[in-house]
Every structure is written in structure tokens, then in C-alpha cells.
Design a protein around this motif. Structure first.
Motif, PDB file in Angstrom:
ATOM      1  N   GLY A 178       0.848  -1.198   0.000  1.00 27.55           N
ATOM      2  CA  GLY A 178       0.000   0.000   0.000  1.00 27.55           C
ATOM      3  C   GLY A 178       0.880   1.243   0.000  1.00 27.55           C
ATOM      4  O   GLY A 178       1.827   1.332   0.765  1.00 27.55           O
ATOM      5  N   LYS A 179       0.561   2.181  -0.908  1.00 23.85           N
ATOM      6  CA  LYS A 179       1.448   3.339  -1.039  1.00 23.85           C
ATOM      7  C   LYS A 179       0.744   4.583  -0.519  1.00 23.85           C
ATOM      8  O   LYS A 179      -0.485   4.640  -0.519  1.00 23.85           O
ATOM      9  N   ALA A 180       1.538   5.573  -0.171  1.00 27.63           N
ATOM     10  CA  ALA A 180       0.962   6.865   0.188  1.00 27.63           C
ATOM     11  C   ALA A 180       0.325   7.477  -1.060  1.00 27.63           C
ATOM     12  O   ALA A 180       0.701   7.127  -2.182  1.00 27.63           O
ATOM     13  N   ILE A 181      -0.645   8.348  -0.853  1.00 28.32           N
ATOM     14  CA  ILE A 181      -1.151   9.152  -1.977  1.00 28.32           C
ATOM     15  C   ILE A 181      -0.406  10.482  -1.889  1.00 28.32           C
ATOM     16  O   ILE A 181      -0.384  11.121  -0.838  1.00 28.32           O
ATOM     17  N   ARG A 182       0.232  10.829  -2.985  1.00 30.90           N
ATOM     18  CA  ARG A 182       1.035  12.063  -2.976  1.00 30.90           C
ATOM     19  C   ARG A 182       0.159  13.281  -3.224  1.00 30.90           C
ATOM     20  O   ARG A 182      -0.871  13.196  -3.915  1.00 30.90           O
ATOM     21  N   LYS A 183       0.594  14.404  -2.687  1.00 40.30           N
ATOM     22  CA  LYS A 183      -0.080  15.683  -2.921  1.00 40.30           C
ATOM     23  C   LYS A 183      -0.285  15.871  -4.427  1.00 40.30           C
ATOM     24  O   LYS A 183       0.668  15.662  -5.201  1.00 40.30           O
ATOM     25  N   GLY A 184      -1.482  16.212  -4.833  1.00 38.75           N
ATOM     26  CA  GLY A 184      -1.769  16.458  -6.253  1.00 38.75           C
ATOM     27  C   GLY A 184      -2.275  15.229  -6.981  1.00 38.75           C
ATOM     28  O   GLY A 184      -2.756  15.329  -8.110  1.00 38.75           O
ATOM     29  N   GLU A 185      -2.162  14.040  -6.354  1.00 40.98           N
ATOM     30  CA  GLU A 185      -2.623  12.801  -7.018  1.00 40.98           C
ATOM     31  C   GLU A 185      -4.141  12.673  -6.910  1.00 40.98           C
ATOM     32  O   GLU A 185      -4.724  13.088  -5.886  1.00 40.98           O
ATOM     33  N   GLU A 186      -4.725  12.056  -7.927  1.00 35.46           N
ATOM     34  CA  GLU A 186      -6.172  11.812  -7.870  1.00 35.46           C
ATOM     35  C   GLU A 186      -6.470  10.641  -6.939  1.00 35.46           C
ATOM     36  O   GLU A 186      -5.762   9.631  -6.950  1.00 35.46           O
ATOM     37  N   ILE A 187      -7.513  10.769  -6.163  1.00 36.66           N
ATOM     38  CA  ILE A 187      -7.956   9.684  -5.278  1.00 36.66           C
ATOM     39  C   ILE A 187      -8.845   8.763  -6.103  1.00 36.66           C
ATOM     40  O   ILE A 187      -9.831   9.216  -6.707  1.00 36.66           O
ATOM     41  N   LEU A 188      -8.459   7.488  -6.159  1.00 32.54           N
ATOM     42  CA  LEU A 188      -9.147   6.534  -7.038  1.00 32.54           C
ATOM     43  C   LEU A 188      -9.501   5.270  -6.275  1.00 32.54           C
ATOM     44  O   LEU A 188      -8.653   4.703  -5.584  1.00 32.54           O
ATOM     45  N   VAL A 189     -10.736   4.835  -6.422  1.00 33.19           N
ATOM     46  CA  VAL A 189     -11.173   3.577  -5.801  1.00 33.19           C
ATOM     47  C   VAL A 189     -11.519   2.598  -6.921  1.00 33.19           C
ATOM     48  O   VAL A 189     -11.470   2.942  -8.105  1.00 33.19           O
ATOM     49  N   SER A 190     -11.911   1.397  -6.528  1.00 35.01           N
ATOM     50  CA  SER A 190     -12.513   0.481  -7.498  1.00 35.01           C
ATOM     51  C   SER A 190     -14.010   0.451  -7.218  1.00 35.01           C
ATOM     52  O   SER A 190     -14.416   0.159  -6.093  1.00 35.01           O
ATOM     53  N   TYR A 191     -14.810   0.781  -8.213  1.00 34.30           N
ATOM     54  CA  TYR A 191     -16.270   0.693  -8.047  1.00 34.30           C
ATOM     55  C   TYR A 191     -16.704  -0.776  -8.055  1.00 34.30           C
ATOM     56  O   TYR A 191     -17.833  -1.083  -7.706  1.00 34.30           O
ATOM     57  N   GLY A 192     -15.821  -1.661  -8.526  1.00 34.08           N
ATOM     58  CA  GLY A 192     -16.177  -3.067  -8.668  1.00 34.08           C
ATOM     59  C   GLY A 192     -16.702  -3.300 -10.079  1.00 34.08           C
ATOM     60  O   GLY A 192     -17.276  -2.394 -10.702  1.00 34.08           O
ATOM     61  N   ARG A 193     -16.511  -4.541 -10.551  1.00 39.36           N
ATOM     62  CA  ARG A 193     -16.945  -4.840 -11.933  1.00 39.36           C
ATOM     63  C   ARG A 193     -18.437  -4.674 -12.085  1.00 39.36           C
ATOM     64  O   ARG A 193     -18.939  -4.318 -13.141  1.00 39.36           O
TER      65      ARG A 193
END
Ligand SMILES: C[S@@+](CC[C@H](N)C(=O)[O-])C[C@H]1O[C@@H](n2cnc3c(N)ncnc32)[C@H](O)[C@@H]1O
Length: 209
Positions: A178-193
Motif C-alpha cells: 500500500g502506497k501513500a497518496i502524494r499531494k496532487g494525485e487523484e484519489i481513485l477507488v474500485s467501483y467493482g466490476r
């Protein structure tokens, strides 16, 4: 530094036609038994009393990059580095479930693109289509990043005694990947198939193609 909000206490870029929520809203059609269950602490939920109002960790940003699959819409971006496992914000919207009193009633939320499952057995979901908070702008990672960097997990608000859903930076996990989310990065999830399959079938495209 806290994220700037406009004079009405709304996050920057909040759409003027959509009410901004600072707590969950409950559908008036919610059965009493379902409402009671949503006020009972589940075993696995984390205790979180989310701060009210604009979240200082994120910003809503209109997307104008032509190659971004949600170009012309908006996304949610980190305004500072966020460590793995950090709680970001609660997913607010209208909590609803099928009503046993009126099972034949048309499901007003069936076509929403902002409806997040809260309890599968109860059929309870949180719909942020008509009203919500910044979390409604979180996009799915497909076509944007290699993998999600955040996830939805259940929360329990010990003050309000309410179940809800929260958004977390993906934890380090057993693999420690698991990585940090860097400043300026988009927050992305998986909605699931299921989300995308549902859309394909609604558009008449065979699922799986
Ligand atoms: C919960 S909303 C996300 C916020 C949305 N972008 C907005 O500005 O309101 C879900 C919708 O965003 C778009 N979306 C999210 N992730 C996407 C992706 N990876 N590719 C294409 N569209 C995406 C789709 O239109 C989807 O129905």
C-alpha cells in the motif's frame, strides 16, 4: 494548510445545484427495522466521527485532460501527502433501502451513478446523486491509474450512533505494498466490476464484451 472554501462554507468547485451535506440524510421510506439495524454497531466497523464541513485533505477538481476518461467531469485530488491507511472522509448521501411497506414502488436510486452499498443483506445504500459531499467526486481507477489508491470501508459514528461508509488510503496490507497518496494525485477507488457491467447492460452492450 486547510482547503479554501467559498463564503458559504462549501468546498471549492462544489456544484451550485447540489445540496452539500455535512451529515447523512435518511430516506423517509426507510423501514423501522432497517433504520434500527443501521443504528446498531457492526463488529468490523471502525469508530470514526468525521469532521463536519469541507475536508482539508482533498479538493474537487474539474478534469480537462482529454485522455482522462472522466474529462469534462470532476475528480477528487489530495492536497497533501496521505499515508497508507489514513481516513480521508465520510461518504455522505441519502441512506435508502427497499421498503417492505411499498415493495412495488419504483426505485428512485436505481439509475444513480453515485449509489454506494452500505449493507448488502439489507439492500441499504448511500446515494450521493442528489446531495452529498466531496466523496461523490471520487472516480474509479480504470483507465486512469494502474490500481486504486483508496478504498471504501464501513464506519461507525459513536456520537451519532450511526453506520456509514468512509474513504481510506489503501492500507499497507500483508504485502506492505500500500502506497501513500502524494499531494496532487487523484484519489481513485474500485467501483467493482458490477458497476461497469450494470452500465453496459443498461446501455445494451453485452456484459463481458
Ligand atoms: C461517483 S461519480 C464520480 C464523479 C464524477 N466524475 C463527477 O464529476 O460527478 C461516477 C461517474 O464518474 C464517471 N467515472 C468515474 N470513474 C470513471 C472512469 N474510470 N472512467 C470513466 N468514467 C468514470 C462515470 O461517469 C461515473 O458514472
Amino acid at each position: 494548510m486547510p482547503q479554501k472554501s467559498d463564503t458559504h462554507g462549501l468546498p471549492k468547485n462544489w456544484p451550485s445545484h447540489t445540496p452539500y451535506l455535512t451529515t447523512q440524510s435518511f430516506s423517509p421510506t426507510l423501514d423501522q427495522a432497517v433504520a434500527a439495524s443501521l443504528r446498531t454497531r457492526p463488529k468490523d466497523a471502525q469508530d470514526i466521527t468525521a469532521a463536519k464541513g469541507p475536508c482539508a485533505l482533498v479538493k474537487i477538481t474539474p478534469i480537462s485532460t482529454p485522455t482522462h476518461p472522466a474529462c469534462g467531469q470532476a475528480g477528487l485530488f489530495a492536497v497533501r501527502d496521505l499515508k497508507p491507511g489514513t481516513f480521508i472522509l465520510q461518504y455522505l448521501g441519502v441512506v435508502h433501502a427497499p421498503s417492505t411497506a411499498a415493495p412495488e414502488k419504483r426505485d428512485l436510486h436505481a439509475e444513480s451513478n453515485y449509489d454506494l452499498s452500505l449493507d448488502r443483506e439489507l439492500g441499504a445504500c448511500i446515494d450521493a446523486d442528489a446531495m452529498g459531499n466531496e466523496a461523490r467526486f471520487i472516480n474509479d481507477y480504470r483507465g486512469i491509474g494502474n490500481r486504486p489508491n483508496a478504498e471504501f470501508k464501513e464506519i461507525w459514528d459513536p456520537r451519532k450512533r450511526e453506520r456509514g461508509m468512509g474513504v481510506w488510503v489503501l492500507g499497507e496490507g500483508k504485502s506492505g505494498k500500500g502506497k501513500a497518496i502524494r499531494k496532487g494525485e487523484e484519489i481513485l477507488v474500485s467501483y467493482g466490476r458490477g458497476f461497469w457491467d450494470g452500465r453496459k447492460s443498461a446501455e445494451g452492450t453485452p456484459v463481458g464484451s
